[in-house]
Design a protein around this motif. Structure first.
Motif: not given
Length: 403
Positions: A122, A125-126, A133, A138, A140, A200, A202, A219, A234
């Motif tokens: 994560v 991705v951030e 965050r 954010v 997930v 995000a 994952v 996504t 991710g």
């Protein structure tokens, strides 16, 4: 320690699913090499299907070299492969190698190291999205493959909750790319109603294959559809050292006979609403052999790398103690030779453990027809192949029961 088998006599077998994609099979071998370095023990790799060696073949190779073998499944969750297919292969191998002690480890499951690894995915991705965050909202989405096993799907939700606890996320949702719900598209549209700054996604998968690609594409489509929310996907777990940490823990638990499997919510052990027909040993085993919905023929592996081309018929031959004593091995060989010799026969012959018909064997079950033959001898195998497997004509005098 006194009374224990020396570690020099130990070996480990890491069992992956197997794929037509050599990249996926190579990942299993890389993890086996890393685990070998970690444990300082020989670690070989084997596969359930679609790649070689098969579990039985790998155990046959290792058996002369060790006194104790620990089989560890490289599976994220405890679904039918872990609960049925691998134990069946191990039990069959035990009948061939009576001087070899075989331990069976648990799947990867829910583990703090994997939660930590997800958190890192994560964070990556951030970083790509340029959000933090601690200062932005954010959300997930943990996206897994999805299973027909409710116990397995429940673990995805548990992982999502553990990832949420103690971290500055707006929310963490569990989702699936197939088989069950909620699907990724639905989850993303639900999440966006909260207007987060970023989402995000994952993939909770080991390798970077077709299903992971679908998650990335889904996504990306969501990101294009909702310009006011930044979204990114991710990387999968891969061969990160934390996966090796979990495998080492699973080996340790198996080696000390302290494996803990979830049985309270296992559909093969207890009756769960909607899964009543899956309860019971023999029926669960046969389901694992057939599962025709997942063994659908298709033109390209790219359609779904986890789907396996199905034979027209699957033949299960009991090789447990009483059937073995009655000549089951000769029956298996006769059936396999007959299938190989027949030009138009599309069948797979497989060993099984006890089918609950002790004293009436050898038992031969033919699926998807649901015909069980009893008291089969090697002399009967030609008739079963030429009549039933080749021409769909049941050998009536051998029928034990139908399901």
């Amino acid at each position: 320690m006194t009374g224990e088998t020396p570690l020099d006599d130990d070996a480990v077998l890491l069992v992956g699913h197997g794929s037509r994609r050599e990249k996926s099979n190579e990942q299993v071998r890389r993890l086996a090499a890393k685990l070998e370095t970690r444990l300082e023990l020989p670690v070989d790799a084997a596969y359930l299907e679609l790649a070689e060696p098969a579990i039985g073949e790998a155990i046959d190779t290792l058996a002369p070299t060790c006194r104790t073998l620990t089989v560890v499944p490289l599976s994220l969750f405890g679904a039918s492969h872990v609960k049925n297919d691998v134990p069946l292969a191990i039990q069959t191998a035990r009948t061939r190698h009576k001087d070899l002690t075989i331990h069976y480890g648990s799947h990867l499951g829910v583990h703090p190291s994997l939660v930590d690894l997800l958190d890192d995915r994560v964070r990556a991705v951030e970083a790509d999205l340029g959000v933090d965050r601690e200062t932005a909202d954010v959300s997930v989405v943990v996206c897994a493959r999805g299973s027909s096993d409710p116990d397995s799907n429940a673990d995805v939700h548990k992982l999502a909750r553990l990832l949420y606890e103690g971290r500055e996320f707006d929310r963490v949702d569990a989702s699936f790319i197939g088989v069950t719900s909620p699907r990724l598209d639905d989850t993303l549209h639900t999440v966006t109603k909260d207007r987060p700054d970023a989402v995000a996604v994952v993939p909770y998968m080991l390798g970077d294959g077709t299903l992971t690609g679908r998650i990335v594409d889904g996504t990306g489509a969501f990101d294009d559809e909702y310009p006011y929310v930044d979204a990114g996907a991710g990387d999968p777990l891969g061969t990160d050292d934390r996966v090796v940490d979990v495998l080492a823990d699973r080996w340790k638990a198996a080696r000390s006979d302290s494996v803990e499997m979830s049985c309270d919510t296992c559909k093969y052990k207890v009756e769960l609403a909607g899964y009543e027909e899956d309860q019971g040993g023999a029926r669960a085993m046969l389901r694992s052999l057939v599962h025709q919905a997942e063994h659908a023929d298709r033109e390209s592996v790219d359609d779904d790398p986890h789907v396996h081309d199905a034979p027209e018929k699957h033949v299960a031959v009991c090789t447990n103690q009483t059937c073995a004593a009655s000549g089951a091995t000769a029956v298996i060989e006769g059936l396999r030779q007959g299938v190989r010799a027949a030009e138009d026969c599309d069948a797979r012959v497989t060993r099984t453990s006890c089918l609950g018909q002790c004293g009436d064997g050898p038992i031969v079950a033919v699926y998807p027809d649901g015909i069980w033959y009893g008291g089969v001898t090697a002399d009967d195998t030609d008739r079963i192949v030429s009549s039933h497997l080749d021409r769909d004509r049941i050998v009536s005098d051998l029928v034990h029961q139908t399901l």
